[in-house]
Design a protein around this motif. Structure first.
Motif, PDB file in Angstrom:
ATOM      1  N   HIS A   1      42.592  37.817  34.669  1.00 37.37           N
ATOM      2  CA  HIS A   1      43.302  37.420  35.680  1.00 37.37           C
ATOM      3  C   HIS A   1      44.722  37.657  35.498  1.00 37.37           C
ATOM      4  CE1 HIS A   1      44.175  33.328  37.965  1.00 37.37           C
ATOM      5  NE2 HIS A   1      45.395  34.218  37.968  1.00 37.37           N
TER       6      HIS A   1
ATOM      7  N   HIS B   1      47.812  39.285  38.131  1.00 41.59           N
ATOM      8  CA  HIS B   1      48.369  39.950  39.335  1.00 41.59           C
ATOM      9  C   HIS B   1      49.420  40.915  39.238  1.00 41.59           C
ATOM     10  CE1 HIS B   1      47.559  35.907  41.609  1.00 41.59           C
ATOM     11  NE2 HIS B   1      47.317  35.325  40.184  1.00 41.59           N
TER      12      HIS B   1
ATOM     13  N   HIS C   1      41.811  30.118  42.552  1.00 40.27           N
ATOM     14  CA  HIS C   1      42.862  29.286  42.009  1.00 40.27           C
ATOM     15  C   HIS C   1      42.719  27.758  41.988  1.00 40.27           C
ATOM     16  CE1 HIS C   1      45.124  33.251  41.430  1.00 40.27           C
ATOM     17  NE2 HIS C   1      45.984  32.718  40.877  1.00 40.27           N
TER      18      HIS C   1
ATOM     19  N   HIS D   1      42.796  29.097  36.038  1.00 40.89           N
ATOM     20  CA  HIS D   1      43.388  28.127  35.460  1.00 40.89           C
ATOM     21  C   HIS D   1      42.560  26.859  35.323  1.00 40.89           C
ATOM     22  CE1 HIS D   1      47.006  30.596  36.152  1.00 40.89           C
ATOM     23  NE2 HIS D   1      46.688  30.356  37.261  1.00 40.89           N
TER      24      HIS D   1
ATOM     25  N   ASP E   1      47.904  36.059  33.641  1.00 44.69           N
ATOM     26  CA  ASP E   1      48.506  35.720  35.088  1.00 44.69           C
ATOM     27  C   ASP E   1      49.442  36.683  35.374  1.00 44.69           C
ATOM     28  OD1 ASP E   1      48.343  34.312  37.539  1.00 44.69           O
ATOM     29  OD2 ASP E   1      49.422  32.681  36.429  1.00 44.69           O
TER      30      ASP E   1
HETATM   31 ZN   LIG Z   1      47.012  33.563  39.165  1.00 45.29          ZN
END
Ligand SMILES: [Zn+2]
Length: 321
Positions: free
Chosen positions: A5, A7, A187, A210, A267
């Motif tokens: 995960h 970005h 998400h 998450h 993240d």
């Molecule tokens: Zn994310």
């Protein structure tokens, strides 16, 4: 290490963002008295997902053409390789990169080229965005992912402001993803409650980004355990967005005790000011995980990666587990 995960737009170095801006003669609107590096990272005062998402404004200004996107992916992948990661699934929303008139297809191809150029083992996840009035763009994201599935693209995702745009409003989008046979992560359970997680799972998500707030509903916890839905936990980010009030209350042990598959991820390396080693050590120290338990997170990451069985075998061999 493996990161499932991550970005792209929240993980670029300030140097690269500055370089891309200079090459394009873009003056970045950095607030008075702050450096670019400070502006790309969440302030200590960050309390919500909406505050957190504001940090993506600057990098997106310089990522509006295929060469910029290609360079960003190449640079990020080389950095992950240098850090010692064996594999990563990197996500971004091609629809946020069209201000100079490109198509999502062109932007996605640039991302795939960047990953290939780096020589790093990575899959691409294309994010649809929560919002209003972007239904056509979201459908185009799914079509683009479908055309490139197995050839650079690994899966699709739904990202963005969960509290403002609840998961249940996207049933049509998920239905299209199912028709296209796209593997799906979502998400959910970050700014939204456990119902958001339940909706995502009922719509076909096999992983949840998450998912922390699942802990508020025993039925959702059972659902995750029964269906072996993998949670992509991102501890630092979850503390910054307020999805979890403190590290002591982080429900990772609770998830594991019920048999819910958990992975540890970053993240956004830049926005959250972290890396995968920091995230692992944060949880290891807070919950006194043994080396075996830490290895378990990696095993889970491989089992739930959007890879075929041969690729998973290759990954197990390359990590030595
Ligand atoms: Zn994310």
């Amino acid at each position: 290490m493996i990161d499932l995960h991550l970005h792209m737009d929240g993980s670029l170095t300030p140097e690269l963002v500055g370089e891309l801006a200079a090459e394009r003669s873009i003056r970045l609107p950095v607030p008075e008295g702050r450096t670019l590096a400070q502006s790309l990272r969440v302030p200590d005062s960050c309390r919500s997902l909406n505050d957190y998402l504001a940090c993506f404004h600057l990098p997106l200004l310089v990522l509006q053409d295929p060469p910029a996107v290609e360079k960003a992916f190449d640079s990020l992948c080389r950095r992950l390789k240098r850090q010692g990661l064996a594999y990563a699934e990197i996500r971004f929303a091609p629809q946020l990169h069209l201000k100079n008139g490109c198509t999502q297809e062109e932007i996605t191809e640039a991302a795939i080229r960047g990953i290939a150029r780096s020589g790093f083992f990575a899959g691409l996840i294309l994010c649809c965005m929560r919002g209003k009035g972007n239904e056509a763009e979201n459908l185009e994201t799914l079509e683009t992912a479908s055309r490139r599935l197995g050839r650079g693209v690994a899966a699709a995702d739904l990202a963005g402001a969960e509290a403002l745009y609840p998961t249940r409003a996207f049933s049509g989008l998920f239905a299209r993803a199912a028709v296209l046979g796209l593997p799906l992560t979502t998400h959910a359970g970050e700014a939204g409650g456990p119902d958001s997680v339940a909706s995502a799972v009922s719509f076909g998500a096999v992983r949840i980004g998450h998912g922390l707030r699942s802990v508020e509903d025993p039925q959702v916890m059972s659902l995750l355990a029964e269906q072996q839905i993998c949670l992509e936990l991102c501890p630092t980010s979850n503390l910054q967005t307020g999805a979890c009030p403190s590290l002591a209350e982080y429900p990772v042990r609770h998830f594991l005790e019920l048999g819910i598959p958990c992975t540890i991820n970053t993240d956004n390396m830049t926005v959250s000011g972290t890396d995968i080693f920091r995230e692992h050590s944060l949880l290891q120290h807070a919950f006194s995980f043994t080396a075996e338990e830490m290895g378990g997170f990696l095993q889970t990451a491989i089992r739930h990666a959007f890879l075929d069985p041969e690729q998973k075998q290759f990954l197990r061999r390359s990590i030595g587990i």
